[in-house]
Design a protein around this motif. Structure first.
Motif, PDB file in Angstrom:
ATOM      1  N   VAL A 240      -7.270   8.097 -15.555  1.00 21.88           N
ATOM      2  CA  VAL A 240      -7.574   6.771 -16.100  1.00 21.88           C
ATOM      3  C   VAL A 240      -6.489   5.754 -15.760  1.00 21.88           C
ATOM      4  CG1 VAL A 240      -7.970   5.445 -18.212  1.00 21.88           C
ATOM      5  CG2 VAL A 240      -8.956   7.732 -17.975  1.00 21.88           C
ATOM      6  N   VAL A 241      -5.261   6.033 -16.205  1.00 21.35           N
ATOM      7  CA  VAL A 241      -4.192   5.032 -16.093  1.00 21.35           C
ATOM      8  C   VAL A 241      -3.775   4.820 -14.647  1.00 21.35           C
ATOM      9  CG1 VAL A 241      -1.871   4.420 -16.853  1.00 21.35           C
ATOM     10  CG2 VAL A 241      -3.414   5.647 -18.400  1.00 21.35           C
ATOM     11  N   LEU A 242      -3.657   5.901 -13.864  1.00 18.89           N
ATOM     12  CA  LEU A 242      -3.193   5.749 -12.478  1.00 18.89           C
ATOM     13  C   LEU A 242      -4.138   4.898 -11.636  1.00 18.89           C
ATOM     14  CD1 LEU A 242      -1.106   6.414 -10.337  1.00 18.89           C
ATOM     15  CD2 LEU A 242      -2.344   8.548  -9.870  1.00 18.89           C
ATOM     16  N   PRO A 243      -5.443   5.165 -11.589  1.00 14.46           N
ATOM     17  CA  PRO A 243      -6.307   4.303 -10.774  1.00 14.46           C
ATOM     18  C   PRO A 243      -6.338   2.860 -11.260  1.00 14.46           C
ATOM     19  CG  PRO A 243      -7.629   5.823 -12.095  1.00 14.46           C
ATOM     20  CD  PRO A 243      -6.211   6.289 -12.175  1.00 14.46           C
ATOM     21  N   ALA A 244      -6.292   2.648 -12.581  1.00 12.50           N
ATOM     22  CA  ALA A 244      -6.308   1.271 -13.097  1.00 12.50           C
ATOM     23  C   ALA A 244      -5.033   0.531 -12.724  1.00 12.50           C
ATOM     24  CB  ALA A 244      -6.482   1.291 -14.618  1.00 12.50           C
ATOM     25  N   SER A 245      -3.887   1.168 -12.891  1.00 14.78           N
ATOM     26  CA  SER A 245      -2.621   0.488 -12.608  1.00 14.78           C
ATOM     27  C   SER A 245      -2.417   0.283 -11.114  1.00 14.78           C
ATOM     28  CB  SER A 245      -1.453   1.275 -13.204  1.00 14.78           C
ATOM     29  OG  SER A 245      -1.384   2.577 -12.649  1.00 14.78           O
TER      30      SER A 245
ATOM     31  N   ALA B  30       3.937   5.912  -5.336  1.00 17.03           N
ATOM     32  CA  ALA B  30       3.897   6.027  -6.791  1.00 17.03           C
ATOM     33  C   ALA B  30       2.844   7.040  -7.232  1.00 17.03           C
ATOM     34  CB  ALA B  30       3.619   4.662  -7.415  1.00 17.03           C
ATOM     35  N   ALA B  31       1.689   6.995  -6.569  1.00 19.34           N
ATOM     36  CA  ALA B  31       0.619   7.934  -6.917  1.00 19.34           C
ATOM     37  C   ALA B  31       1.044   9.374  -6.656  1.00 19.34           C
ATOM     38  CB  ALA B  31      -0.634   7.596  -6.114  1.00 19.34           C
ATOM     39  N   LEU B  32       1.696   9.624  -5.525  1.00 13.32           N
ATOM     40  CA  LEU B  32       2.154  10.978  -5.213  1.00 13.32           C
ATOM     41  C   LEU B  32       3.235  11.438  -6.186  1.00 13.32           C
ATOM     42  CD1 LEU B  32       2.264  10.802  -1.311  1.00 13.32           C
ATOM     43  CD2 LEU B  32       0.633  12.065  -2.731  1.00 13.32           C
ATOM     44  N   ALA B  33       4.084  10.505  -6.608  1.00 15.32           N
ATOM     45  CA  ALA B  33       5.114  10.865  -7.580  1.00 15.32           C
ATOM     46  C   ALA B  33       4.487  11.263  -8.916  1.00 15.32           C
ATOM     47  CB  ALA B  33       6.082   9.700  -7.761  1.00 15.32           C
ATOM     48  N   VAL B  34       3.500  10.493  -9.358  1.00 18.08           N
ATOM     49  CA  VAL B  34       2.805  10.830 -10.609  1.00 18.08           C
ATOM     50  C   VAL B  34       2.116  12.178 -10.478  1.00 18.08           C
ATOM     51  CG1 VAL B  34       0.952  10.138 -12.172  1.00 18.08           C
ATOM     52  CG2 VAL B  34       2.504   8.420 -11.257  1.00 18.08           C
ATOM     53  N   TYR B  35       1.485  12.406  -9.337  1.00 19.11           N
ATOM     54  CA  TYR B  35       0.799  13.681  -9.095  1.00 19.11           C
ATOM     55  C   TYR B  35       1.788  14.847  -9.162  1.00 19.11           C
ATOM     56  CZ  TYR B  35      -1.756  17.309  -6.546  1.00 19.11           C
ATOM     57  OH  TYR B  35      -2.353  18.490  -6.164  1.00 19.11           O
TER      58      TYR B  35
ATOM     59  N   ALA C  10      -9.646   4.705  -3.869  1.00 23.59           N
ATOM     60  CA  ALA C  10     -10.288   5.974  -4.214  1.00 23.59           C
ATOM     61  C   ALA C  10     -10.548   6.813  -2.968  1.00 23.59           C
ATOM     62  CB  ALA C  10     -11.590   5.712  -4.963  1.00 23.59           C
ATOM     63  N   LEU C  11     -11.014   6.163  -1.898  1.00 20.13           N
ATOM     64  CA  LEU C  11     -11.297   6.899  -0.660  1.00 20.13           C
ATOM     65  C   LEU C  11     -10.019   7.424  -0.014  1.00 20.13           C
ATOM     66  CD1 LEU C  11     -14.111   4.680   0.894  1.00 20.13           C
ATOM     67  CD2 LEU C  11     -14.355   6.893  -0.240  1.00 20.13           C
ATOM     68  N   VAL C  12      -8.968   6.608  -0.006  1.00 22.66           N
ATOM     69  CA  VAL C  12      -7.695   7.058   0.562  1.00 22.66           C
ATOM     70  C   VAL C  12      -7.108   8.203  -0.259  1.00 22.66           C
ATOM     71  CG1 VAL C  12      -5.299   6.378   0.984  1.00 22.66           C
ATOM     72  CG2 VAL C  12      -7.158   4.870   1.681  1.00 22.66           C
ATOM     73  N   ALA C  13      -7.172   8.079  -1.592  1.00 24.41           N
ATOM     74  CA  ALA C  13      -6.664   9.151  -2.454  1.00 24.41           C
ATOM     75  C   ALA C  13      -7.445  10.442  -2.240  1.00 24.41           C
ATOM     76  CB  ALA C  13      -6.736   8.719  -3.919  1.00 24.41           C
TER      77      ALA C  13
ATOM     78  N   ILE D   8       0.834  -1.206   0.000  1.00 20.23           N
ATOM     79  CA  ILE D   8       0.000   0.000   0.000  1.00 20.23           C
ATOM     80  C   ILE D   8       0.864   1.250   0.000  1.00 20.23           C
ATOM     81  CG2 ILE D   8      -1.703   1.311   1.311  1.00 20.23           C
ATOM     82  CD1 ILE D   8      -2.835  -1.148  -0.057  1.00 20.23           C
ATOM     83  N   LEU D   9       1.919   1.259   0.802  1.00 21.85           N
ATOM     84  CA  LEU D   9       2.795   2.429   0.864  1.00 21.85           C
ATOM     85  C   LEU D   9       3.491   2.671  -0.473  1.00 21.85           C
ATOM     86  CD1 LEU D   9       4.376   2.006   4.410  1.00 21.85           C
ATOM     87  CD2 LEU D   9       2.559   3.587   3.695  1.00 21.85           C
ATOM     88  N   VAL D  10       3.926   1.595  -1.125  1.00 17.75           N
ATOM     89  CA  VAL D  10       4.550   1.730  -2.445  1.00 17.75           C
ATOM     90  C   VAL D  10       3.549   2.300  -3.452  1.00 17.75           C
ATOM     91  CG1 VAL D  10       5.486   0.443  -4.401  1.00 17.75           C
ATOM     92  CG2 VAL D  10       6.283  -0.046  -2.094  1.00 17.75           C
ATOM     93  N   ALA D  11       2.317   1.822  -3.400  1.00 18.55           N
ATOM     94  CA  ALA D  11       1.286   2.317  -4.317  1.00 18.55           C
ATOM     95  C   ALA D  11       1.020   3.804  -4.089  1.00 18.55           C
ATOM     96  CB  ALA D  11       0.004   1.510  -4.133  1.00 18.55           C
TER      97      ALA D  11
END
Length: 325
Positions: A41-46, A19-24, A74-77, A13-16
């Protein structure tokens, strides 16, 4: 063994999230990448596929466990966006359906594969490679020019007054009380700012209406058409960044993705001395998801227009009743 598996899942979960924060961060640093396929699209799917695959290694996940992954992500994001990234409520609500829908699209092939082959070598599916896909999508987003469309939002209200009585109430709206107007989802439930007052400087084409809203928001309406008792039209001007700084920094009124262009009133005489007040706003939208953005524009701008029309109609009726007495 169970404790080790739990720590491994927490690490996943922490890695995910990292990664999401890095993309953001990369999207925010780029030219308009925050509204594109990578984040929507791509970030939530991946991310959903990565968590579902890596988290289910060595575990006999149920269907419900797989189905819960996109919802929790989605809720955590959303929580991180609201608390730490200071995203506006409009942006979060608009993004949430995308994250849930494409999150399910991401976990679907993982679920089908796991269901048919529970005992697999994790090396046959390089889960971490999934986290590279949003970065590749960002590069494509920055190369794409989104289609540009023009939309117009129109709302109407009928008042028991002639156009001559309505006209002065359109020009300036001083000291709007908190109880004036009408209840709307956008301004009451989503807590978007409401108008406070509007002042007019000059008369005829070139006159300027200064509009002030809650939270220090202000903008101008520069008159382009002035026909007393018939029509008033203007072009919008935004002399400072107060709107997108205090509502949503991704929704800039004169930006790359949105350009609020013109607006106006039209007074239409009806039978029995009534007048229909028509308020319209024209804007341009340029995103990969114009139809979705326009759906929200219809509702948010429509709510704002309904509230303004209710204020004008209420003040017109009060003036008519005062004259009758």
């Amino acid at each position: 063994m169970r404790r080790r598996d739990n720590w491994r899942f927490i690490a996943i979960i922490l890695v995910a999230l990292a990664a999401a924060l890095a993309v953001y961060a990369v999207a925010e640093a780029g030219a308009g990448g925050a509204i594109g396929y990578a984040l929507m699209v791509v970030l939530p799917a991946s991310l959903s596929a990565f968590v579902a695959w890596a988290g289910s290694i060595g575990r006999n996940w149920s269907r419900g466990a797989f189905l819960s992954v996109p919802l929790w992500l989605a809720l955590v994001a959303t929580a991180i966006g609201a608390i730490f990234l200071r995203e506006g409520i409009v942006c979060l609500i608009m993004v949430l359906p995308f994250w849930i829908a494409f999150g399910y699209l991401g976990i679907w092939p993982v679920y089908l594969y796991r269901r048919s082959r529970w005992m697999v070598d994790p090396a046959t599916f390089r889960a971490h490679a999934l986290l590279l896909l949003p970065f590749l999508a960002l590069a494509l987003d920055h190369q794409m020019t989104p289609p540009r469309e023009t939309r117009t939002v129109v709302r109407e209200i009928i008042v028991d007054a002639p156009a001559s009585a309505v006209w002065p109430r359109l020009l300036a709206i001083p000291a709007i009380a908190p109880g004036e107007g009408r209840w709307t989802i956008s301004q009451n439930l989503l807590r978007l700012p409401r108008p406070v007052e509007a002042h007019l400087t000059g008369a005829g084409p070139g006159a300027v209406r200064d509009a002030y809203w809650q939270d220090g928001i202000r903008f101008q309406e520069i008159v382009t058409d002035w026909r007393p008792g018939e029509a008033l039209e203007w072009r919008f001007a935004f002399p400072d960044p107060s709107i997108h700084e205090r509502t949503d920094r991704h929704i800039e009124p004169h930006g790359r993705h949105l350009w609020i262009d013109r607006g106006g009133y039209r007074l239409i005489a009806l039978a029995a001395g009534q007048t229909k007040i028509r308020l319209w706003t024209r804007y341009h939208v340029a995103t990969p998801f114009n139809a979705y953005a326009a759906w929200w524009g219809e509702r948010i701008l429509g709510d704002i227009q309904d509230n303004v029309l209710a204020i004008v109609a209420g003040r017109t009726q009060d003036a008519m009743e005062g004259n009758a007495r």
